[in-house]
Motif scaffolding. Structure first.
Motif, PDB file in Angstrom:
ATOM      1  N   MET A   1       0.839  -1.205   0.000  1.00 43.84           N
ATOM      2  CA  MET A   1       0.000   0.000   0.000  1.00 43.84           C
ATOM      3  C   MET A   1       0.874   1.254   0.000  1.00 43.84           C
ATOM      4  O   MET A   1       1.869   1.325   0.706  1.00 43.84           O
ATOM      5  CB  MET A   1      -0.906   0.015   1.237  1.00 43.84           C
ATOM      6  N   ARG A   2       0.491   2.208  -0.799  1.00 42.71           N
ATOM      7  CA  ARG A   2       1.215   3.484  -0.838  1.00 42.71           C
ATOM      8  C   ARG A   2       0.660   4.391   0.246  1.00 42.71           C
ATOM      9  O   ARG A   2      -0.553   4.641   0.317  1.00 42.71           O
ATOM     10  CB  ARG A   2       1.061   4.132  -2.210  1.00 42.71           C
ATOM     11  N   GLN A   3       1.541   4.896   1.086  1.00 46.56           N
ATOM     12  CA  GLN A   3       1.146   5.781   2.170  1.00 46.56           C
ATOM     13  C   GLN A   3       2.009   7.031   2.130  1.00 46.56           C
ATOM     14  O   GLN A   3       3.150   7.004   1.675  1.00 46.56           O
ATOM     15  CB  GLN A   3       1.313   5.082   3.531  1.00 46.56           C
ATOM     16  N   ILE A   4       1.434   8.127   2.618  1.00 44.43           N
ATOM     17  CA  ILE A   4       2.164   9.394   2.702  1.00 44.43           C
ATOM     18  C   ILE A   4       2.139   9.863   4.155  1.00 44.43           C
ATOM     19  O   ILE A   4       1.067  10.079   4.728  1.00 44.43           O
ATOM     20  CB  ILE A   4       1.538  10.483   1.805  1.00 44.43           C
ATOM     21  N   ILE A   5       3.329   9.989   4.749  1.00 44.03           N
ATOM     22  CA  ILE A   5       3.448  10.614   6.066  1.00 44.03           C
ATOM     23  C   ILE A   5       3.388  12.113   5.827  1.00 44.03           C
ATOM     24  O   ILE A   5       4.216  12.661   5.092  1.00 44.03           O
ATOM     25  CB  ILE A   5       4.780  10.251   6.742  1.00 44.03           C
ATOM     26  N   LEU A   6       2.421  12.795   6.418  1.00 42.49           N
ATOM     27  CA  LEU A   6       2.133  14.181   6.036  1.00 42.49           C
ATOM     28  C   LEU A   6       2.093  15.104   7.247  1.00 42.49           C
ATOM     29  O   LEU A   6       1.626  14.723   8.318  1.00 42.49           O
ATOM     30  CB  LEU A   6       0.796  14.224   5.289  1.00 42.49           C
ATOM     31  N   ASP A   7       2.572  16.337   7.031  1.00 46.97           N
ATOM     32  CA  ASP A   7       2.470  17.361   8.070  1.00 46.97           C
ATOM     33  C   ASP A   7       2.434  18.732   7.404  1.00 46.97           C
ATOM     34  O   ASP A   7       2.967  18.919   6.295  1.00 46.97           O
ATOM     35  CB  ASP A   7       3.649  17.280   9.040  1.00 46.97           C
ATOM     36  N   THR A   8       1.786  19.668   8.070  1.00 45.04           N
ATOM     37  CA  THR A   8       1.743  21.050   7.579  1.00 45.04           C
ATOM     38  C   THR A   8       2.064  22.003   8.725  1.00 45.04           C
ATOM     39  O   THR A   8       1.918  21.656   9.901  1.00 45.04           O
ATOM     40  CB  THR A   8       0.349  21.421   7.027  1.00 45.04           C
ATOM     41  N   GLU A   9       2.498  23.204   8.372  1.00 43.22           N
ATOM     42  CA  GLU A   9       2.596  24.319   9.312  1.00 43.22           C
ATOM     43  C   GLU A   9       1.714  25.429   8.757  1.00 43.22           C
ATOM     44  O   GLU A   9       1.568  25.563   7.528  1.00 43.22           O
ATOM     45  CB  GLU A   9       4.037  24.794   9.487  1.00 43.22           C
ATOM     46  N   THR A  10       1.128  26.213   9.651  1.00 38.00           N
ATOM     47  CA  THR A  10       0.100  27.168   9.238  1.00 38.00           C
ATOM     48  C   THR A  10       0.293  28.530   9.910  1.00 38.00           C
ATOM     49  O   THR A  10       1.113  28.672  10.820  1.00 38.00           O
ATOM     50  CB  THR A  10      -1.296  26.628   9.598  1.00 38.00           C
ATOM     51  N   THR A  11      -0.505  29.496   9.460  1.00 38.46           N
ATOM     52  CA  THR A  11      -0.423  30.844  10.035  1.00 38.46           C
ATOM     53  C   THR A  11      -1.154  30.936  11.367  1.00 38.46           C
ATOM     54  O   THR A  11      -1.002  31.921  12.088  1.00 38.46           O
ATOM     55  CB  THR A  11      -1.035  31.878   9.082  1.00 38.46           C
TER      56      THR A  11
END
Length: 240
Positions: free
Chosen positions: A1-11
C-alpha cells in the motif's frame, strides 16, 4: 500500500478564520518502508502569521516573501497525495487546512483524492489512554531520537512520525519482521520450537510435615477445621 506521512505548518489554528498553510511536507512509504520520495514546499500565505504560531514553527513572513502561493503548488500536492493513504498526527487539523485550500481552488477534498487517513494521535490515545501523546512524548516513549527537533518543522516532524507510526502499528522494531525474502520472511512461520514436558516437583517428607503442622495451627486458631482441609479431603479419599 502506498502511504504518505504528512504534516503542515500554518499561520494559525483555524482555517475557518482564514488561516493558511505555509509549509507542506510528505514522505512516501511503500510496504512500511520509506521510498526516499518526498515533497517539501513553503508557501506565501497572503496574510499575516499569528505571533503564537510563529513562535512554534519559527517561519516568518519575511522568509516566505519569495515563496509561491498555494495555488501555484496545489497541483504538485494533489499529484503527490492522490490515491495514497495519509498518515497524520492530529489528522483533523491538517486535513481541515488542506480541504480549505482545495475548496478555494475548486479541488476535491482529501476524502475524494486519497485512499484514507490514519490519525496517529487517535491511535496513540487508544494505546496509551490518559498519557501524553504529543509527537515529542511518543518519540520519548519509543526511544526515537528527536534531538534535531528544536522547532516544529513539517519535514522533521514527518521523519519522526514515520518512526512513531511503525512503532505504534508493530509494537517494536523486530528483526524477524525485517528479514529478506530469501530468508525466513514469514516471521515465525517455519520455525520449530521444542516442546518440553512439564516438570512436577513433589513435596518432600519434611515439607509435608511442616505443612501438616501449619494446618493444625490453623485448625486451632479457628477452633475447627480450616478451609484448606476441605480441599485436601477429596485428594486423600481419591488416593485411598
Amino acid at each position: 500500500m502506498r502511504q504518505i506521512i504528512l504534516d503542515t505548518e500554518t499561520t494559525g489554528l483555524s482555517p475557518a478564520e482564514g488561516h493558511r498553510i505555509i509549509e507542506f511536507a510528505g514522505l512516501e512509504m511503500l510496504n512500511r518502508k520509506l521510498t526516499g520520495r518526498s515533497l517539501h514546499l513553503y508557501m506565501h500565505p497572503e496574510r499575516e502569521i499569528d505571533p503564537d504560531a510563529e513562535r512554534v514553527h519559527g517561519i516568518s513572513l519575511d522568509f516566505l516573501a519569495d515563496k509561491p502561493k498555494f495555488r501555484q503548488v496545489a497541483e504538485q500536492i494533489v499529484d503527490f497525495i492522490g490515491d495514497a493513504e495519509l498518515i497524520i498526527h492530529n489528522a483533523p487539523f491538517d486535513v481541515g487546512f488542506l480541504n480549505a485550500e482545495f475548496e478555494r481552488l475548486g479541488i476535491a477534498p482529501v476524502k475524494v483524492l486519497c485512499a484514507g487517513v490514519v490519525d496517529t494521535l487517535a491511535m496513540a490515545r487508544d494505546t496509551f489512554p490518559g498519557k501524553r501523546n504529543s509527537l515529542d512524548a511518543l518519540c520519548d516513549r519509543f526511544e526515537i531520537d528527536r534531538s534535531n527537533r528544536t522547532l516544529h518543522g513539517a519535514l522533521i516532524d514527518c521523519e519522526l512520525l514515520s518512526e512513531v507510526y511503525l512503532a505504534l502499528t508493530r509494537g517494536q522494531e523486530s528483526l524477524m519482521m525485517d528479514l529478506d525474502d530469501d530468508g525466513a520472511s514469514g516471521g515465525l512461520v517455519g520455525l520449530a520450537f521444542e516442546k518440553k514436558p512439564l516438570v512436577v516437583l513433589k513435596a518432600s517428607e519434611a515439607e509435608l510435615a511442616l505443612h501438616a503442622d501449619y494446618l493444625d495451627a490453623l485448625d486451632k486458631a479457628v477452633k475447627g477445621a480450616c478451609l484448606w482441609r476441605g480441599y485436601e479431603a477429596p485428594a486423600a479419599e481419591g488416593g485411598a
